[in-house]
Structures are given as C-alpha cells and as structure tokens.
Design an enzyme around this catalytic site. Structure first.
Site, PDB file in Angstrom:
ATOM      1  N   ASP A   1      27.044 -33.664   5.663  1.00  0.00           N
ATOM      2  CA  ASP A   1      26.384 -33.265   6.859  1.00  0.00           C
ATOM      3  C   ASP A   1      25.022 -32.963   6.737  1.00  0.00           C
ATOM      4  O   ASP A   1      23.987 -33.452   7.532  1.00  0.00           O
ATOM      5  CB  ASP A   1      27.105 -31.865   7.510  1.00  0.00           C
ATOM      6  CG  ASP A   1      28.288 -32.024   7.903  1.00  0.00           C
ATOM      7  OD1 ASP A   1      28.723 -33.035   8.419  1.00  0.00           O
ATOM      8  OD2 ASP A   1      29.095 -31.076   8.090  1.00  0.00           O
TER       9      ASP A   1
ATOM     10  N   HIS B   1      32.744 -38.118   6.916  1.00  0.00           N
ATOM     11  CA  HIS B   1      33.461 -37.526   5.918  1.00  0.00           C
ATOM     12  C   HIS B   1      34.930 -38.439   5.485  1.00  0.00           C
ATOM     13  O   HIS B   1      35.647 -38.030   4.784  1.00  0.00           O
ATOM     14  CB  HIS B   1      34.103 -36.231   6.318  1.00  0.00           C
ATOM     15  CG  HIS B   1      33.040 -35.191   6.712  1.00  0.00           C
ATOM     16  ND1 HIS B   1      32.072 -34.819   6.098  1.00  0.00           N
ATOM     17  CD2 HIS B   1      33.020 -34.622   8.008  1.00  0.00           C
ATOM     18  CE1 HIS B   1      31.259 -33.963   6.838  1.00  0.00           C
ATOM     19  NE2 HIS B   1      31.829 -33.743   7.962  1.00  0.00           N
TER      20      HIS B   1
ATOM     21  N   HIS C   1      31.949 -37.575  14.417  1.00  0.00           N
ATOM     22  CA  HIS C   1      31.288 -38.044  12.983  1.00  0.00           C
ATOM     23  C   HIS C   1      32.386 -37.875  11.809  1.00  0.00           C
ATOM     24  O   HIS C   1      32.087 -38.507  10.869  1.00  0.00           O
ATOM     25  CB  HIS C   1      30.076 -37.111  12.738  1.00  0.00           C
ATOM     26  CG  HIS C   1      30.472 -35.635  12.311  1.00  0.00           C
ATOM     27  ND1 HIS C   1      30.920 -34.766  13.032  1.00  0.00           N
ATOM     28  CD2 HIS C   1      30.447 -35.292  11.112  1.00  0.00           C
ATOM     29  CE1 HIS C   1      31.129 -33.736  12.283  1.00  0.00           C
ATOM     30  NE2 HIS C   1      30.798 -33.695  11.205  1.00  0.00           N
TER      31      HIS C   1
ATOM     32  N   ASP D   1      31.133 -31.780  17.636  1.00  0.00           N
ATOM     33  CA  ASP D   1      30.803 -33.309  17.012  1.00  0.00           C
ATOM     34  C   ASP D   1      31.927 -33.757  16.266  1.00  0.00           C
ATOM     35  O   ASP D   1      31.780 -33.893  15.112  1.00  0.00           O
ATOM     36  CB  ASP D   1      29.345 -33.461  16.680  1.00  0.00           C
ATOM     37  CG  ASP D   1      29.076 -34.941  16.441  1.00  0.00           C
ATOM     38  OD1 ASP D   1      30.218 -35.854  16.328  1.00  0.00           O
ATOM     39  OD2 ASP D   1      27.733 -35.243  16.455  1.00  0.00           O
TER      40      ASP D   1
ATOM     41  N   HIS E   1       0.896  -1.211   0.108  1.00  0.00           N
ATOM     42  CA  HIS E   1      -0.131   0.035  -0.201  1.00  0.00           C
ATOM     43  C   HIS E   1       0.805   1.235  -0.039  1.00  0.00           C
ATOM     44  O   HIS E   1       0.208   2.357   0.053  1.00  0.00           O
ATOM     45  CB  HIS E   1      -1.060   0.075   1.374  1.00  0.00           C
ATOM     46  CG  HIS E   1      -1.807  -1.102   1.191  1.00  0.00           C
ATOM     47  ND1 HIS E   1      -1.585  -2.273   1.946  1.00  0.00           N
ATOM     48  CD2 HIS E   1      -3.185  -1.374   0.673  1.00  0.00           C
ATOM     49  CE1 HIS E   1      -2.898  -2.954   1.708  1.00  0.00           C
ATOM     50  NE2 HIS E   1      -3.728  -2.384   0.879  1.00  0.00           N
TER      51      HIS E   1
END
Length: 397
Positions: free
Chosen positions: A330, A182, A177, A174, A71
């Site tokens: 990931d 990986h 992992h 973390d 508007h």
C-alpha cells in the site's frame, strides 16, 4: 478539515492514573492528552506560550508538570503556567501567568474508551459525528472483547512521501485493489482463497466508510474454521466472543461477527478481521501535501487465550505493519501516485471514481445499516470526497 472534525487522540488504557499522558497530533498541531488529578482527560497544545517550543517530547509517561527545555517555563500537567524562571528580574513580576497556560482543546469526548478531540467548540457531539450506523459495526470488536481492549506495545511510526487522503480513501472501502496490489500474498499461499465477492462495503454520514463487511454468518464460520487449528480453548474463545456480541448488542451484530477495514473521516483508519487479528488503528498525519506520518496503534483483547494473542500480533507484523507485506504494498502505491501527480501535465488530469456510479442502493441487506454496496464499488470514495469538499468550501463565518 483538521480544526473542524473529531480526531482520535488515544485510549483510556493509556491514561489510567492521574498524571499519565500521551502525545499525538491534530492535523499538524502537536498535542498532549493528560489525565488530571480530578480524573478528567484534557488535551493541550504541545507548544510553550513563550516561543512555541514543544514542552513534552516523550510519547507517553507520567508527570506532574511539563517544562519547556528552551527557557524553562513550567506548566502543571493540567495546563496552567506555574513557573517562570527569574520572573521578578525578567518581568518585574508583571507577567500575568493566568493568561498564559497551555492552550486547551475545547472539546474532548470519549466513546467506550476511545478519546477524541475537536478544536471546534460548536461541533456536534462525538457520538453524532461517528453516527449510529457506523457505531453499529464498530461496537462489534469493542463489545466482543471478553476482557476489554488494551493497547499492546508502543505506537509504531513511519513516514511515507504521500498525500494523507490516498491512505484514508483506501481504508474507507477500496476492496478493488486487493487482488492486484496484494496479489503476491495469494500466489504464495499467505492468504486463503475465499469468495470475496460475498462481502459488502458501506458508507455513512460525515465521510466515513468501511469495506470487507462479511455476509451474515460468514465471519463466525471463518473464525471457527481457524480456531480448529488452535484447539479447544480457541474454539471456546470464538464462541464466547460471539455470544458476548449477541448478549450485549444484538443477534444481527453477532451474525456479522468480524469486520474488515474502515476509515473514520478524516484520517483514522482501522482494521479487524475477526478473533485472530488484533484491532489495529492507523492515523494518517499530514505533513504538508506531499508527506504523511503513519501512526499505527495495536489493541488486543485481554481476555483472549495467550496463543491467540501471540498469533494475532504476529499476523499484524507480517501483514499491515511498516515491514509487513500489505503495508509495503500500500505504501508504495500511495508514494508513487503522489509522485506521478506532481507533474505539470499530471496535475491537469482527473482521477476516475465512477465505479458503481448509478447503481448505488441496489443491494438489499435489511439487517445491515449504512449505505450498503457491492465488494467492487467506489461509492465510499465519492462519499469521502463529498464531505471533504463540503468542509473545504462551506462558509465558516
């Protein structure tokens, strides 16, 4: 969570001149950060006071005003409502524009160029929220940059159908992992074979955590070894970077030299593996419980040699960007966990966060602040969720 914690908004290098602005999100609330004519940075809710339409759709730019495309209500770049079409006819000049400016976030503070905002007017100061122990580490890449940190290119954005907490807890420390998630990067020789068990993790007050903290002396040794492949200029740069840390901070921080990854609670993650990597920031913006939007912003040291900058940018693209090896690794984990946890039976089961429980405090590394833990531990995860639970359950009255 997102109306009571300090949230990252942007960097001074993105708001150099009066009228410069960037847009971001606080939780699911869109905001505009703008530098006013008085030099002050304000953070404004990106929502018109008439029908709630976003008044700024660009990622960044320079503007004297923001005009709602619905508007036409118009706001100055500092927030006040300054124009309403046909005000005399439509509102009989009875509209009190002084009460209808863009809503301003009450707390905005900056730490060494990094701008944060908080909806809680009574929140503790930013520096206390971040904490001296955590800043001891974060100051290393900030102060080590010979020419200062500057945003490189636009923010990369992509969507993952996953819960935001999975990404945040991963970056909070973390390291367990890496060898499996990986693993292909090690198998093809993309990553060097190194003794990762020599690294530490650490957690701090207010849910913050970080991983891949190198044993003192190791980070500098790795960078110097890398620099040998680039020549004398790169070797000199690494030495100057390290000396700057020692001069501006402390010999103990210079001994750490390079960091891995971390997460500033709730949803700001970062990554910086020494002089040959950019300083990368990730924001995990929630879009409900089952989707997050990743905002990835890259910083580089303006004082680094050009070939070092080029290599660092390339590494970020290959590793942790949307199409990078680690980013896709990931992202698939986060997506599949969220998908599998939606089921009627899955929702009744608990995740296991017991790694290292009962063994916290066993590592004695007196030169390193924070609650230090071994490379493989879930102490940082537990710290993240302790603070999450505190915010979710305490009385807000």
């Amino acid at each position: 969570i997102f109306t009571r914690t300090w949230l990252y908004i942007g960097h001074d290098s993105q708001l150099r001149k009066p009228g410069d602005y960037i847009t971001n999100v606080m939780g699911e609330d869109p905001v505009i950060a703008t530098r006013g004519s008085d030099g002050k940075v304000r953070v404004l809710l990106n929502s018109c006071r008439h029908r709630g339409m976003t008044v700024c759709s660009s990622d960044q730019g320079n503007a004297k005003f923001f005009r709602c495309p619905y508007h036409g209500w118009t706001y100055s770049s500092e927030g006040p409502l300054v124009g309403v079409p046909r005000s005399a006819d439509a509102y009989r000049n009875e509209l009190d524009k002084t009460r209808l400016g863009l809503v301003e976030v009450p707390r905005v503070e900056t730490y060494k160029g990094f701008i944060f905002a908080n909806w809680d007017a009574d929140a503790i100061p930013l520096i206390d929220y971040l904490g001296r122990d955590q800043l001891w580490y974060l100051d290393i890449p900030i102060e080590g940059a010979l020419g200062g940190l500057e945003v490189l290119g636009p923010t990369m954005k992509y969507v993952i159908p996953a819960n935001w907490k999975l990404a945040a807890e991963n970056f909070a420390g973390d390291d367990y992992h890496v060898l499996y998630t990986h693993g292909s990067a090690f198998q093809i020789g993309f990553l060097p074979d190194y003794d990762i068990l020599a690294d530490y993790i650490a957690y701090f007050d207010h849910g913050h955590g970080m991983g891949d903290i190198p044993k003192p002396g190791r980070g500098l040794a790795n960078d110097l070894m890398m620099a040998e492949h680039f020549g004398t200029e790169a070797v000199d740069y690494v030495k100057a970077y390290n000396q700057r840390i020692a001069d501006r901070l402390s010999p103990e921080q210079a001994a750490v030299h390079g960091l891995g990854e971390g997460n500033v609670f709730p949803n700001l993650s970062w990554i910086k593996f020494g002089c040959f990597h950019v300083f990368g920031l990730y924001q995990w913006h929630p879009k409900g419980p089952g989707e997050l939007e990743v905002w990835q912003t890259t910083f580089y040291d303006t004082g680094a040699p050009q070939h070092v900058k080029d290599y660092a940018r390339s590494q970020m693209s290959q590793e942790n960007a949307a199409a990078g090896i680690f980013g896709q690794d990931d992202g698939e984990n986060f997506e599949k966990i969220t998908e599998s946890a939606r089921g009627a039976v899955s929702r009744t089961l608990d995740f296991n966060y017991t790694m290292g429980m009962g063994h916290e405090g066993e590592i004695d590394e007196p030169t390193l602040p924070g609650r230090i833990g071994p490379h493989y531990s879930e102490q940082n995860h537990r710290n993240f969720y302790r603070y999450w639970r505190q915010l979710m359950t305490e009385d807000r009255a």
